[in-house]
Design an enzyme around this catalytic site. Structure first.
Site, PDB file in Angstrom:
ATOM      1  N   GLU A   1     -31.586   5.852 -12.564  1.00  0.00           N
ATOM      2  CA  GLU A   1     -32.224   5.119 -13.662  1.00  0.00           C
ATOM      3  C   GLU A   1     -33.394   4.244 -13.217  1.00  0.00           C
ATOM      4  O   GLU A   1     -34.098   3.664 -14.044  1.00  0.00           O
ATOM      5  CB  GLU A   1     -31.186   4.261 -14.396  1.00  0.00           C
ATOM      6  CG  GLU A   1     -30.139   5.059 -15.141  1.00  0.00           C
ATOM      7  CD  GLU A   1     -29.060   5.667 -14.269  1.00  0.00           C
ATOM      8  OE1 GLU A   1     -28.482   6.709 -14.665  1.00  0.00           O
ATOM      9  OE2 GLU A   1     -28.770   5.133 -13.173  1.00  0.00           O
TER      10      GLU A   1
ATOM     11  N   VAL B   1     -29.183   2.276  -3.797  1.00  0.00           N
ATOM     12  CA  VAL B   1     -28.575   2.907  -2.625  1.00  0.00           C
ATOM     13  C   VAL B   1     -27.822   4.148  -3.089  1.00  0.00           C
ATOM     14  O   VAL B   1     -27.139   4.128  -4.121  1.00  0.00           O
ATOM     15  CB  VAL B   1     -27.646   1.934  -1.861  1.00  0.00           C
ATOM     16  CG1 VAL B   1     -26.508   1.423  -2.725  1.00  0.00           C
ATOM     17  CG2 VAL B   1     -27.109   2.576  -0.587  1.00  0.00           C
TER      18      VAL B   1
ATOM     19  N   ILE C   1     -25.326   6.977  -1.203  1.00  0.00           N
ATOM     20  CA  ILE C   1     -24.611   7.303   0.028  1.00  0.00           C
ATOM     21  C   ILE C   1     -24.103   8.735  -0.067  1.00  0.00           C
ATOM     22  O   ILE C   1     -23.485   9.126  -1.065  1.00  0.00           O
ATOM     23  CB  ILE C   1     -23.458   6.303   0.264  1.00  0.00           C
ATOM     24  CG1 ILE C   1     -24.045   4.887   0.427  1.00  0.00           C
ATOM     25  CG2 ILE C   1     -22.642   6.707   1.493  1.00  0.00           C
ATOM     26  CD1 ILE C   1     -23.025   3.782   0.550  1.00  0.00           C
TER      27      ILE C   1
ATOM     28  N   HIS D   1     -24.829  16.219  -4.939  1.00  0.00           N
ATOM     29  CA  HIS D   1     -25.243  15.092  -5.771  1.00  0.00           C
ATOM     30  C   HIS D   1     -26.231  14.198  -5.037  1.00  0.00           C
ATOM     31  O   HIS D   1     -27.229  13.748  -5.592  1.00  0.00           O
ATOM     32  CB  HIS D   1     -23.999  14.304  -6.192  1.00  0.00           C
ATOM     33  CG  HIS D   1     -24.279  13.064  -6.968  1.00  0.00           C
ATOM     34  ND1 HIS D   1     -24.325  11.825  -6.362  1.00  0.00           N
ATOM     35  CD2 HIS D   1     -24.527  12.864  -8.270  1.00  0.00           C
ATOM     36  CE1 HIS D   1     -24.590  10.908  -7.284  1.00  0.00           C
ATOM     37  NE2 HIS D   1     -24.722  11.509  -8.443  1.00  0.00           N
TER      38      HIS D   1
ATOM     39  N   PHE E   1     -40.594   0.500  -2.532  1.00  0.00           N
ATOM     40  CA  PHE E   1     -39.511   1.473  -2.412  1.00  0.00           C
ATOM     41  C   PHE E   1     -38.366   0.885  -1.602  1.00  0.00           C
ATOM     42  O   PHE E   1     -38.390   0.865  -0.379  1.00  0.00           O
ATOM     43  CB  PHE E   1     -40.034   2.751  -1.759  1.00  0.00           C
ATOM     44  CG  PHE E   1     -39.063   3.882  -1.774  1.00  0.00           C
ATOM     45  CD1 PHE E   1     -38.825   4.587  -2.941  1.00  0.00           C
ATOM     46  CD2 PHE E   1     -38.381   4.244  -0.628  1.00  0.00           C
ATOM     47  CE1 PHE E   1     -37.936   5.649  -2.959  1.00  0.00           C
ATOM     48  CE2 PHE E   1     -37.481   5.295  -0.639  1.00  0.00           C
ATOM     49  CZ  PHE E   1     -37.256   6.000  -1.805  1.00  0.00           C
TER      50      PHE E   1
END
Length: 161
Positions: free
Chosen positions: A60, A81, A83, A89, A114
């Site tokens: 988002e 973040v 992981i 995914h 960023f």
């Protein structure tokens, strides 16, 4: 460590900037550190009241960044973040968020810091989150980079015709 070779940025004359920070909510300890680092960087630069928008996750970030850019913010700092897990995914979310944030910056001309961590494991994220015991503070770096880019772009003269 990814921070090797990072520049020491000196940024001046930016107290008047309107900066928005967008922070995802997944992985709260990491996100709390990234957000604190970004806020500290902005405070150190004399920007004391950034707008903070929380979104569900990294996917988002681009739509929120675009909204802030279109509403007159001088810079946007995107923090999140992702992981790696056992499914693809990770690749999809990292690519979509990165491409989206790049598109926002290019389409609007508003610098986007960023601060999206793309890590293989939680320890890598913690090492970059700017919290006690971290080796790096990517929230601080992202905010400083966004503001430094605004200041750099101010030096670019309009073409004469």
């Amino acid at each position: 460590m990814s921070g090797n070779g990072a520049p020491q940025l000196t940024v001046e004359g930016c107290q008047d900037l309107r900066v928005g920070i967008i922070a995802a909510q997944w992985h709260a300890p990491v996100m709390d550190g990234l957000l604190a680092g970004a806020r500290t960087a902005l405070t150190d630069l004399g920007i004391t009241e950034p707008t903070v928008v929380r979104v569900p996750g990294a996917f988002e970030l681009p739509v929120a960044a675009k909204a802030l850019a279109e509403r007159g913010y001088d810079a946007v700092v995107a923090l999140g973040v992702v992981i790696r897990g056992g499914t693809p995914h990770f690749e999809y979310v990292c690519a979509a968020a990165t491409d989206g944030l790049t598109r926002v910056a290019l389409d609007t001309g508003v610098p986007v810091g960023f601060g999206l961590l793309t890590c293989d494991n939680e320890q890598q994220a913690l090492d970059r989150a700017g919290i006690e015991g971290s080796k790096e503070d990517k929230g601080h770096e992202a905010a400083t980079a966004a503001v430094a880019t605004v200041v750099a772009l101010r030096t670019v003269a309009e073409p004469t015709r």
